[in-house]
Design a protein around this motif. Structure first.
Motif, mmCIF file in Angstrom:
data_model
loop_
_atom_site.group_PDB
_atom_site.id
_atom_site.type_symbol
_atom_site.label_atom_id
_atom_site.label_comp_id
_atom_site.label_asym_id
_atom_site.label_seq_id
_atom_site.Cartn_x
_atom_site.Cartn_y
_atom_site.Cartn_z
ATOM 1 N N TRP A 104 0.831 -1.191 0.000
ATOM 2 C CA TRP A 104 0.000 0.000 0.000
ATOM 3 C C TRP A 104 0.873 1.251 0.000
ATOM 4 O O TRP A 104 0.621 2.205 -0.724
ATOM 5 C CB TRP A 104 -0.930 -0.016 1.202
ATOM 6 C CG TRP A 104 -1.881 1.147 1.175
ATOM 7 C CD1 TRP A 104 -3.068 1.231 0.524
ATOM 8 C CD2 TRP A 104 -1.681 2.422 1.808
ATOM 9 N NE1 TRP A 104 -3.635 2.476 0.732
ATOM 10 C CE2 TRP A 104 -2.795 3.214 1.519
ATOM 11 C CE3 TRP A 104 -0.675 2.951 2.610
ATOM 12 C CZ2 TRP A 104 -2.936 4.516 1.985
ATOM 13 C CZ3 TRP A 104 -0.806 4.254 3.068
ATOM 14 C CH2 TRP A 104 -1.947 5.018 2.748
ATOM 15 N N SER A 107 2.261 1.962 -3.426
ATOM 16 C CA SER A 107 1.266 2.508 -4.368
ATOM 17 C C SER A 107 0.858 3.931 -3.988
ATOM 18 O O SER A 107 0.494 4.729 -4.849
ATOM 19 C CB SER A 107 0.035 1.605 -4.419
ATOM 20 O OG SER A 107 -0.687 1.668 -3.201
ATOM 21 N N TYR A 108 0.909 4.266 -2.716
ATOM 22 C CA TYR A 108 0.520 5.606 -2.261
ATOM 23 C C TYR A 108 1.486 6.661 -2.773
ATOM 24 O O TYR A 108 1.093 7.774 -3.071
ATOM 25 C CB TYR A 108 0.461 5.646 -0.732
ATOM 26 C CG TYR A 108 -0.045 6.960 -0.188
ATOM 27 C CD1 TYR A 108 -1.409 7.215 -0.134
ATOM 28 C CD2 TYR A 108 0.841 7.927 0.271
ATOM 29 C CE1 TYR A 108 -1.879 8.420 0.355
ATOM 30 C CE2 TYR A 108 0.372 9.131 0.772
ATOM 31 C CZ TYR A 108 -0.983 9.368 0.816
ATOM 32 O OH TYR A 108 -1.463 10.553 1.297
#
Length: 110
Positions: A104, A107-108
């Motif tokens: 995550w 991807s952030y």
């Protein structure tokens, strides 16, 4: 067999219980470091790996994580004494969650 913390010390609600066990920055970073290799770690290695952590905070957090059954601490009677830290069976069950947090985070940033 997985060692469980005392039930009366933890919240009843599952999400709150999980947050109580691993819901701070240092615990998550310690878990990530311990998962990054199959060998156990020495205190100095963890201190060098986890940027910004104070040695006292590291020691207290490791002791708390051992009490909660997430890591094992093994002390050897060498001179000088040697202490090694590694994931417990219960701590190993957190690997998919730690991997998901890292994914995550990747991807952030994009």
């Amino acid at each position: 067999m997985l060692k469980k913390p005392k039930k009366e010390e933890l919240p009843q609600e599952p999400f709150e219980r999980a947050v109580a066990l691993i819901g701070n920055k240092w615990k998550l970073l310690i878990l990530k470091a311990l998962m990054s290799r199959s060998m156990s770690w020495h205190l100095t290695e963890l201190k060098n790996e986890i940027k910004g952590i104070d040695q006292t905070v590291l020691k207290v957090t490791l002791e708390s994580m051992q009490k909660d059954g997430l890591i094992t601490i093994e002390t050897f009677r060498d001179l000088p004494p040697r202490v090694e830290f590694s994931l417990s069976e219960r701590g190993e069950t957190l690997r998919p969650m730690i991997d998901a947090i890292e994914t995550w985070g990747e991807s952030y940033g994009h």
